[in-house]
Design a protein around this motif. Structure first.
Motif, PDB file in Angstrom:
ATOM      1  N   LYS A 127       0.838  -1.209   0.000  1.00 52.69           N
ATOM      2  CA  LYS A 127       0.000   0.000   0.000  1.00 52.69           C
ATOM      3  C   LYS A 127       0.876   1.264   0.000  1.00 52.69           C
ATOM      4  N   VAL A 128       1.953   1.245   0.778  1.00 56.63           N
ATOM      5  CA  VAL A 128       2.877   2.392   0.829  1.00 56.63           C
ATOM      6  C   VAL A 128       3.367   2.710  -0.582  1.00 56.63           C
ATOM      7  N   ALA A 129       3.706   1.667  -1.328  1.00 55.58           N
ATOM      8  CA  ALA A 129       4.235   1.867  -2.679  1.00 55.58           C
ATOM      9  C   ALA A 129       3.161   2.344  -3.655  1.00 55.58           C
ATOM     10  N   LEU A 130       1.914   2.067  -3.337  1.00 54.37           N
ATOM     11  CA  LEU A 130       0.821   2.455  -4.237  1.00 54.37           C
ATOM     12  C   LEU A 130       0.436   3.935  -4.128  1.00 54.37           C
ATOM     13  N   LEU A 131       0.605   4.527  -2.960  1.00 53.22           N
ATOM     14  CA  LEU A 131       0.169   5.921  -2.792  1.00 53.22           C
ATOM     15  C   LEU A 131       0.785   6.805  -3.875  1.00 53.22           C
ATOM     16  N   PRO A 132       0.088   7.756  -4.458  1.00 53.41           N
ATOM     17  CA  PRO A 132      -1.250   8.231  -4.113  1.00 53.41           C
ATOM     18  C   PRO A 132      -2.385   7.549  -4.899  1.00 53.41           C
ATOM     19  N   ASN A 133      -2.136   6.337  -5.377  1.00 54.07           N
ATOM     20  CA  ASN A 133      -3.198   5.637  -6.109  1.00 54.07           C
ATOM     21  C   ASN A 133      -3.970   4.751  -5.146  1.00 54.07           C
ATOM     22  N   VAL A 134      -5.014   5.297  -4.575  1.00 50.08           N
ATOM     23  CA  VAL A 134      -5.713   4.603  -3.488  1.00 50.08           C
ATOM     24  C   VAL A 134      -7.072   4.043  -3.922  1.00 50.08           C
ATOM     25  N   ASP A 135      -7.286   4.025  -5.249  1.00 48.84           N
ATOM     26  CA  ASP A 135      -8.588   3.540  -5.744  1.00 48.84           C
ATOM     27  C   ASP A 135      -8.889   2.119  -5.280  1.00 48.84           C
ATOM     28  N   SER A 136      -7.827   1.306  -5.191  1.00 48.86           N
ATOM     29  CA  SER A 136      -8.042  -0.095  -4.824  1.00 48.86           C
ATOM     30  C   SER A 136      -8.153  -0.288  -3.308  1.00 48.86           C
TER      31      SER A 136
END
Ligand SMILES: *Cc1c(COP(=O)(O)O)cnc(C)c1O
Length: 405
Positions: A127-136
């Motif tokens: 999740k840390v690596a995904l930010l700022p893509n928080v759609d999922s």
């Protein structure tokens, strides 16, 4: 050279001398640098001024006390593991502020970003690596009162979180869904919101939603450093470089242990995250602690009396001039220090507010003041050095008199 010879060579080589074959001794690279003698402000012709305005970012906010500069300077000569500095300073700051844990951040703004990031990701590195893509993300919304929803919300939305605006307690309860990650409170806008702290926290606790409060400029009073932690906010964000007079680029993220640990996953020294650019060097981490330690130990009543006396000096000099009126107020929340408003009748004192600011700015010494209305300047004294109130008083009086002719 054989290994043994090499070791022997190193053990006898002068510390600051040449190393195998290089012809430039290290010492000569730094010799002759009289770092302490150099005055870059003078050398570069930068304008300095008396700050009778306040802790404005554009005016470089505040001046650090000697204790802070000493902490910065003395720690700058050795390496220390970055996380070890943050761990130790975090423990000390948490104890002062009654929080479970603390992190020194790159200003209050990055405390807001990292705190929000921690809430969104927990300890999940994916999740840390995904930010700022928080759609999922199952939870990716932050609830904010309409009166609190302005400029500073951008710090939170940097993480990808989506604001959901509400006004009443009833609307707040209805807006809480399985997507709600966080509830955000902007303390300086308390009076613009319909929901106050206690009700906000009760609803949050009932629904098991973490809360974050921005109290950036709301110290003094000193008690605010722990008040909101005691009250039950999960995360509290503070500016370090305003009235606390830490480094301008430092701030504090205070709060629950698991949330601070999660926030740190998005912060340096770790990379591949949204906070990698929000670095506070170890010197400033320590400087922030030195500033806070000094701040909580100082005599706040005495300081307040000094501010009142300084304001009185400027007020008396201004209101001697015909057509001038003055008023002293104390903002109830942010920048809670005595503030002086000086207004004049433009038929008597022929000056616009812009002209007045410009005359003070271009005078000697240069003085910066604010202005919030026509024929008015606004002055605070908490960024003055002792004695500067007399200079400000004289200059303001002088310009008012001159424009009354
Ligand atoms: C100043 C301020 C900030 C930003 O703080 P920095 O320490 O400059 O990053 C955030 N929120 C509020 C309400 C502020 O006044």
């Amino acid at each position: 050279m054989k290994r043994r010879q090499l070791l022997k060579y190193f053990s006898f080589a002068p510390v600051a001398g040449a190393v195998i074959g290089t012809s430039i001794p290290f010492k000569s690279v730094i010799a002759g640098t009289k770092a302490s003698k150099r005055d870059l402000v003078k050398e570069l012709g930068l304008r300095t001024f008396i700050n009778a305005a306040g802790t404005y970012t554009a005016m470089t906010a505040s001046l650090m006390h000697d204790e802070v500069l000493q902490a910065i300077s003395s720690s700058s000569r050795e390496f220390i593991m970055y996380d070890e500095v943050q761990d130790k300073v975090g423990e000390k700051i948490a104890a002062i502020c009654h929080s479970e844990a603390a992190l020194v951040t790159a200003g209050c703004w990055s405390a807001l970003v990292l705190g929000t990031a921690g809430v969104l990701t927990g300890m999940d590195l994916k999740k840390v690596a995904l930010l700022p893509n928080v759609d999922s993300f199952e939870k990716n919304e932050v609830i904010v009162q309409k009166g609190h929803n302005h400029g500073y919300i951008h710090a939170l939305t940097n993480t990808g979180i989506k604001p959901v605006e509400i006004e009443t307690g009833e609307q707040l309860q209805r807006a809480i869904t399985s997507k709600t990650a966080l509830m955000y409170f902007l303390n300086e806008s308390s009076l613009l919101g319909k929901i106050q702290h206690q009700e906000f926290l009760e609803i949050a606790k009932k629904n098991n939603i973490p809360t974050l409060i921005d109290i950036a400029a709301d110290i003094p009073p000193v008690e605010n450093l722990w008040k909101y932690n005691d009250m039950g906010f999960d995360l509290v964000c503070v500016s370090g470089g305003k009235a606390i007079r830490g480094p301008q680029s430092a701030g504090l993220l205070l709060g629950k242990k698991h949330l601070i640990a999660a926030a740190r996953l998005s912060a340096p020294p770790r990379g591949g995250n949204i906070g990698r650019g929000m670095k506070v060097n170890k010197e400033e981490v320590l400087g922030m602690y030195a500033a806070l330690d000094r701040y909580v130990k100082q005599d706040h009543d005495k300081e307040w009396k000094m501010w009142e006396a300084q304001v009185a000096v400027i007020e008396n000099a201004a209101k001697k001039v015909k057509g001038v009126t003055t008023q002293v107020t104390v903002p109830p929340i942010a920048n809670h220090t005595p503030a002086l408003k000086i207004s004049w009748d433009p038929a008597v004192v022929k000056l616009t507010k812009k002209e007045m600011q410009e005359k003070l700015r271009t005078g000697n010494p240069s003085i910066e003041v604010m202005s919030t209305a026509d024929n008015t300047i606004n002055i605070t004294v908490f960024m003055l050095k002792p004695g500067q109130e007399k200079i400000v008083a004289n200059r303001v009086n002088e310009e008012l008199v001159r424009a009354s002719a």
